[in-house]
Design an enzyme around this catalytic site. Structure first.
Site, PDB file in Angstrom:
ATOM      1  N   GLU A 295       0.845  67.676 -43.218  1.00 16.23           N
ATOM      2  CA  GLU A 295       2.502  66.888 -43.963  1.00 16.23           C
ATOM      3  C   GLU A 295       2.058  65.467 -43.005  1.00 16.23           C
ATOM      4  OE1 GLU A 295       5.723  67.620 -45.937  1.00 16.23           O
ATOM      5  OE2 GLU A 295       5.270  65.859 -46.494  1.00 16.23           O
ATOM      6  N   ASP A 299       1.218  61.927 -45.008  1.00 13.30           N
ATOM      7  CA  ASP A 299       2.385  60.658 -45.063  1.00 13.30           C
ATOM      8  C   ASP A 299       2.030  59.272 -43.873  1.00 13.30           C
ATOM      9  OD1 ASP A 299       4.130  62.901 -46.400  1.00 13.30           O
ATOM     10  OD2 ASP A 299       5.247  62.648 -43.990  1.00 13.30           O
ATOM     11  N   SER A 514       5.812  65.080 -51.634  1.00 18.95           N
ATOM     12  CA  SER A 514       5.870  64.648 -49.722  1.00 18.95           C
ATOM     13  C   SER A 514       4.414  63.183 -50.034  1.00 18.95           C
ATOM     14  CB  SER A 514       4.709  66.017 -49.129  1.00 18.95           C
ATOM     15  OG  SER A 514       5.581  66.205 -48.585  1.00 18.95           O
ATOM     16  N   ASP A 556       8.359  53.778 -67.854  1.00 14.27           N
ATOM     17  CA  ASP A 556       9.123  54.579 -67.367  1.00 14.27           C
ATOM     18  C   ASP A 556       7.829  55.882 -67.962  1.00 14.27           C
ATOM     19  OD1 ASP A 556      11.088  56.172 -68.463  1.00 14.27           O
ATOM     20  OD2 ASP A 556      11.358  55.288 -70.124  1.00 14.27           O
ATOM     21  N   ILE A 557       8.086  57.295 -67.518  1.00 12.98           N
ATOM     22  CA  ILE A 557       7.424  58.335 -67.769  1.00 12.98           C
ATOM     23  C   ILE A 557       8.835  59.143 -68.551  1.00 12.98           C
ATOM     24  CG2 ILE A 557       6.580  60.288 -66.548  1.00 12.98           C
ATOM     25  CD1 ILE A 557       5.297  57.389 -65.568  1.00 12.98           C
ATOM     26  N   GLY A 575      14.115  55.887 -70.436  1.00 11.85           N
ATOM     27  CA  GLY A 575      14.545  55.806 -69.368  1.00 11.85           C
ATOM     28  C   GLY A 575      15.245  56.616 -68.216  1.00 11.85           C
ATOM     29  N   ASP A 577      15.666  59.836 -66.335  1.00 14.54           N
ATOM     30  CA  ASP A 577      15.728  61.485 -66.206  1.00 14.54           C
ATOM     31  C   ASP A 577      15.235  62.586 -64.860  1.00 14.54           C
ATOM     32  OD1 ASP A 577      13.018  62.591 -65.803  1.00 14.54           O
ATOM     33  OD2 ASP A 577      12.652  60.471 -67.311  1.00 14.54           O
TER      34      ASP A 577
END
Ligand SMILES: *[C@@H]1O[C@H](CO)[C@@H](O)[C@H](O)[C@H]1NC(C)=O
Ligand SMILES: *[C@@H]1O[C@H](CO)[C@@H](O)[C@H](O)[C@H]1NC(C)=O
Ligand SMILES: *[C@@H]1O[C@H](CO)[C@@H](O)[C@H](O)[C@H]1NC(C)=O
Ligand SMILES: *[C@@H]1O[C@H](CO)[C@@H](O)[C@H](O)[C@H]1NC(C)=O
Length: 597
Positions: A295, A299, A514, A556-557, A575, A577
């Protein structure tokens, strides 16, 4: 040696406030919970066990701080960007003198003097390390060692009391009833990475409808993120005046040798550079290559790589299980999350953006704790720090690692199935980051999303787009499974799968929100760079800007969904979601927006 309650009347008379009636000094239950789901009582803790009690004094002016925060984060307000100083924020969270006096008096009645405890700079927390037996007397409770079905242990109780007259002066005492175990939000690791091999054989032709390198559909690198989010050609202009931070918990150490391998592989100009390591409460920094944290490495490599040469800070916060309930253990099982907040709020200088990839199912976090932590994030926002959090890796069932052993079951005694939003992602004062995958981008199936179920109502800044999403849901969709009036998450999204990173000397491919949170934080750091270069303050709390002026600056996905709790989850739509939020960032468009305010 502790005093009896009778001794206190005298002390109370020295206070300028009316001494409370003796009866109000009787212990009264302050907080109690049902036996938490997944945990059973294991044993009686060792008599040597110590506990670090955190006593949160009431913050009577927290609503004033909130008002300031909303004004300075609203791009249409004349105070936009006029962040508060550390001292101004501290003054707004400071407790009443009366609360300080009464709590001191209570501690003294248990033999705890001023020199035995520490206070936060704003004096809103008192932290005192005591033997468990004393904690039990002070809180009129009995602690047990509890064991989780997956083997973890915690020393906790299901109920605690405070003298009645203190109830209005103390928000909470922890660790008592908090059974949360902050998890890193990474879902899939492929080790060794067999997907990476395919990169070299990827077809040379561009991906349909995009200018992005086809290899990015198989493996995400720094270059891929730059192409996807329109960062190409932007070089930080004022790295000396900006910085980005990454939080690390759970003995996750970011390995510097791995960072060099990553840079050598993906960003040769950064080889030889590193980050600032900061230890919180004795957090370690094990640079043994075999113990590198997946992790932490993820990052650090992406956040610092994408923002190079902007300086990066990595905080390693100590304190967590594995606690071993063996006889004679003096181990402290404190709760590390607020330790980080305390530490960072006490710093005079802060990075302009901080990413956190840890979280826990909202229902395992007691309300008083969730509100205090959220108020801590509010303080950072007021000081001009943007906070990004992973939205979670369990779709609408974020409490879950394993859909087979679903924890989409309420712990309120009803044992009903509900979607499980994640905290701190559900705090309205942070920016929650969901995940996408593939090129062109679609929602990744595990992207955490949904609605705060218990604590946080929908904030005004997201009212318009969330109402619109809900209005378009077929009548009765998931009725009884979620709270449509809750704070909705995520706010935004970024790639969350097939990230090529280095861990313990090897390249691996890893996924999870993550990866999405530090990626989005890096974009924010670069936006701050552009602002600072123009003499503007950093962005601070982002959401009011993103949901107003920023609406058209996202990709936008509209494809994908986030299954969980035995359902198909929500759909990604045109839009906003609850899978990918407003979408993924377009840096150039966002830069044009943020330079106007
Ligand atoms: C990208 O990868 C996805 C998942 O592996 C695959 O379904 C899709 O066909 C790929 N797209 C292209 C254009 O190769
Ligand atoms: C590094 O850690 C591994 C595994 O924990 C251990 O076996 C090894 O001895 C350590 N190496 C050094 C130099 O401490
Ligand atoms: C809920 O689940 C817990 C733990 O499995 C169990 O002890 C309890 O009896 C259940 N309550 C109801 C109302 O079914
Ligand atoms: C998601 O889309 C599918 C296909 O259009 C539809 O059947 C389903 O009802 C939608 N689910 C939600 C929660 O909107």
């Amino acid at each position: 040696m502790k005093l009896t309650w009778f001794g206190l009347g005298v002390l109370a008379c020295t206070s300028p406030f009316v001494a409370a009636a003796p009866s109000s000094r009787a212990p009264k239950v302050k907080h109690s919970i049902r036996e938490p789901y997944g945990w059973t009582k294991h044993s009686v803790p060792s008599p040597n066990h110590r506990i670090e009690l955190r006593i949160g004094l009431a913050q009577p002016n927290i609503d004033v701080l909130e008002k300031h925060l909303l004004e300075i984060s609203d791009p249409d307000h004349h105070r936009y960007g006029q962040h508060l100083t550390k001292e101004e924020v501290e003054a707004l969270v400071a407790p009443h003198d009366e609360s300080l006096e009464l709590v001191d008096e209570w501690l003294a009645s248990h033999g705890i003097q001023e020199e035995d405890f520490t206070r936060s700079p704003a004096q809103d927390w008192v932290i005192v390390d005591v033997p468990l037996s004393l904690a039990e007397t002070m809180l009129d409770t009995t602690y047990n060692v509890w064991q989780h079905t997956d083997g973890d242990y915690l020393v906790r109780t299901t109920s605690y009391s405070l003298p009645e007259h203190l109830h209005e002066h103390v928000d909470l005492v922890q660790p008592t009833t908090i059974f949360a175990r902050w998890k890193g939000m990474r879902s899939t690791i492929f080790w060794p990475d067999n997907e990476i091999e395919e990169t070299s054989i990827a077809s040379a032709k561009q991906l349909a409808g995009t200018d992005v390198d086809p290899a990015c559909n198989v493996s995400i690198t720094i270059d891929c993120i730059r192409q996807l989010y329109n960062l190409e050609g932007y070089t930080p202009q004022v790295p000396e005046s900006n910085s980005i931070g990454i939080t690390g918990y759970l003995e996750q150490f970011a390995n510097i040798e791995d960072l060099q391998s990553f840079y050598n592989d993906q960003l040769p100009e950064a080889v030889g550079t590193s980050f600032e390591f900061v230890s919180v409460k004795g957090g370690l920094n094990d640079q043994n290559l075999s113990n590198a944290g997946v992790e932490a490495n993820l990052d650090v490599q992406f956040a610092f790589g994408l923002t190079f040469p902007t300086p990066g800070t990595f905080w390693s916060t100590a304190g967590r299980p594995p606690f071993k309930p063996d006889l004679g253990s003096t181990e402290n099982t404190n709760e590390p999350y607020n330790d980080w907040l305390d530490f960072v709020l006490a710093q005079p200088e802060l990075p302009s953006v901080i990413s956190t990839s840890y979280g826990e199912s909202e229902q395992t976090v007691p309300e008083d704790y969730a509100r205090r932590a959220c108020a801590g994030f509010m303080q950072l926002g007021a000081r001009g720090v943007s906070l990004t959090f992973s939205s979670g890796d369990g779709g609408v069932g974020d409490g879950d690692d394993d859909p087979e052993t679903t924890t989409c079951i309420t712990n309120d005694g009803r044992n009903i199935t509900r979607f499980m939003p994640l905290f701190p992602s559900s705090c309205p004062y942070v920016t929650s980051v969901g995940g996408t995958n593939n090129v062109p981008e679609i929602a990744v199936f595990f992207s955490g999303g949904g609605f705060s179920d218990l604590y946080f109502p929908r904030p005004a800044y997201q009212d318009a787009v969330v109402s619109e999403y809900l209005a378009n849901l077929p009548q009765g969709t998931y009725e009884g499974l979620f709270n449509p009036n809750g704070r909705a998450a995520p706010d935004v999204a970024a790639q969350g799968r097939r990230f090529r990173i280095w861990v313990s000397g090897q390249p691996i491919s890893i996924g999870g929100t993550s990866a999405s949170s530090p990626t989005f934080a890096a974009v924010v750091a670069l936006l701050n760079d552009a602002r600072i270069a123009e003499g503007l303050p950093p962005l601070g709390f982002l959401n009011p800007l993103l949901y107003s002026k920023g609406l058209d600056a996202f990709n936008d996905i509209t494809i994908g969904n986030n299954p969980g709790c035995g359902t198909q989850g929500f759909n990604s739509t045109v839009g906003w979601d609850p899978v990918t939020g407003l979408g993924t960032p377009d840096f150039q468009k966002l830069k044009d927006v943020v330079l106007q305010y």
